[in-house]
Scaffold this motif. Structure first.
Motif, PDB file in Angstrom:
ATOM      1  N   ARG A  40       0.835  -1.203   0.000  1.00  9.97           N
ATOM      2  CA  ARG A  40       0.000   0.000   0.000  1.00  9.97           C
ATOM      3  C   ARG A  40       0.867   1.249   0.000  1.00  9.97           C
ATOM      4  O   ARG A  40       1.941   1.293   0.590  1.00  9.97           O
ATOM      5  N   ASP A  41       0.350   2.280  -0.629  1.00 16.21           N
ATOM      6  CA  ASP A  41       1.058   3.550  -0.717  1.00 16.21           C
ATOM      7  C   ASP A  41       0.595   4.468   0.413  1.00 16.21           C
ATOM      8  O   ASP A  41      -0.556   4.912   0.420  1.00 16.21           O
ATOM      9  N   PRO A  42       1.469   4.770   1.375  1.00 14.89           N
ATOM     10  CA  PRO A  42       1.069   5.615   2.502  1.00 14.89           C
ATOM     11  C   PRO A  42       0.634   7.012   2.082  1.00 14.89           C
ATOM     12  O   PRO A  42      -0.249   7.597   2.698  1.00 14.89           O
ATOM     13  N   VAL A  43       1.212   7.545   1.024  1.00 13.73           N
ATOM     14  CA  VAL A  43       0.855   8.889   0.566  1.00 13.73           C
ATOM     15  C   VAL A  43      -0.590   8.902   0.070  1.00 13.73           C
ATOM     16  O   VAL A  43      -1.368   9.811   0.401  1.00 13.73           O
ATOM     17  N   GLU A  79      -5.038   1.473   8.698  1.00 15.52           N
ATOM     18  CA  GLU A  79      -4.305   0.979   7.530  1.00 15.52           C
ATOM     19  C   GLU A  79      -3.042   1.793   7.307  1.00 15.52           C
ATOM     20  O   GLU A  79      -1.968   1.258   7.027  1.00 15.52           O
ATOM     21  N   PHE A  80      -3.155   3.118   7.452  1.00 18.89           N
ATOM     22  CA  PHE A  80      -2.002   3.993   7.273  1.00 18.89           C
ATOM     23  C   PHE A  80      -0.929   3.678   8.327  1.00 18.89           C
ATOM     24  O   PHE A  80       0.255   3.568   8.004  1.00 18.89           O
ATOM     25  N   ASN A  81      -1.351   3.514   9.568  1.00 19.37           N
ATOM     26  CA  ASN A  81      -0.399   3.212  10.641  1.00 19.37           C
ATOM     27  C   ASN A  81       0.324   1.901  10.394  1.00 19.37           C
ATOM     28  O   ASN A  81       1.519   1.789  10.638  1.00 19.37           O
ATOM     29  N   SER A  82      -0.410   0.897   9.897  1.00 18.11           N
ATOM     30  CA  SER A  82       0.257  -0.381   9.639  1.00 18.11           C
ATOM     31  C   SER A  82       1.139  -0.313   8.393  1.00 18.11           C
ATOM     32  O   SER A  82       2.140  -0.999   8.317  1.00 18.11           O
ATOM     33  N   ALA A  83       0.784   0.541   7.432  1.00 18.16           N
ATOM     34  CA  ALA A  83       1.601   0.671   6.216  1.00 18.16           C
ATOM     35  C   ALA A  83       2.893   1.426   6.525  1.00 18.16           C
ATOM     36  O   ALA A  83       3.929   1.145   5.937  1.00 18.16           O
ATOM     37  N   VAL A  84       2.831   2.382   7.443  1.00 16.82           N
ATOM     38  CA  VAL A  84       4.004   3.170   7.788  1.00 16.82           C
ATOM     39  C   VAL A  84       4.920   2.389   8.708  1.00 16.82           C
ATOM     40  O   VAL A  84       6.144   2.497   8.627  1.00 16.82           O
ATOM     41  N   SER A  85       4.359   1.577   9.575  1.00 15.86           N
ATOM     42  CA  SER A  85       5.168   0.828  10.556  1.00 15.86           C
ATOM     43  C   SER A  85       6.052  -0.180   9.909  1.00 15.86           C
ATOM     44  O   SER A  85       5.873  -0.772   8.957  1.00 15.86           O
TER      45      SER A  85
END
Length: 85
Positions: A40-43, A79-85
């Protein structure tokens, strides 16, 4: 009267095999979800979060759609938090 489920050894083995297969599939699905999260793309997720926040702010307090949007926002934030982590 209740049935004795373990009286037939073939049935018992079949049930055990089925349960083993279920656990295997569960682990495979979890691994697949984890891999898809990494792609996934965090941006893009962050942009969608910002769009949802703007739309929520424009809605009234008692708007039903606002509740749906808040749930979507929570899911995207996770989802963002898991993609960034």
């Amino acid at each position: 009267m209740g049935k004795n489920r373990d009286s037939n050894p073939v049935e018992k083995q079949r049930r055990e095999q089925k349960e083993k297969e279920r656990r295997k599939n569960k682990n495979a699905r979890a691994k697949g979800r984890e891999i898809s999260m990494l792609r996934r793309d965090p941006v893009a997720i962050r942009e969608k979060i910002n769009e949802l926040r703007k739309e929520i702010a424009s809605r009234g307090e008692d708007d039903e759609r606002r509740l749906v949007l808040r749930r979507q926002l929570k899911r995207l934030q996770d989802e963002f938090n898991s993609a960034v982590s």
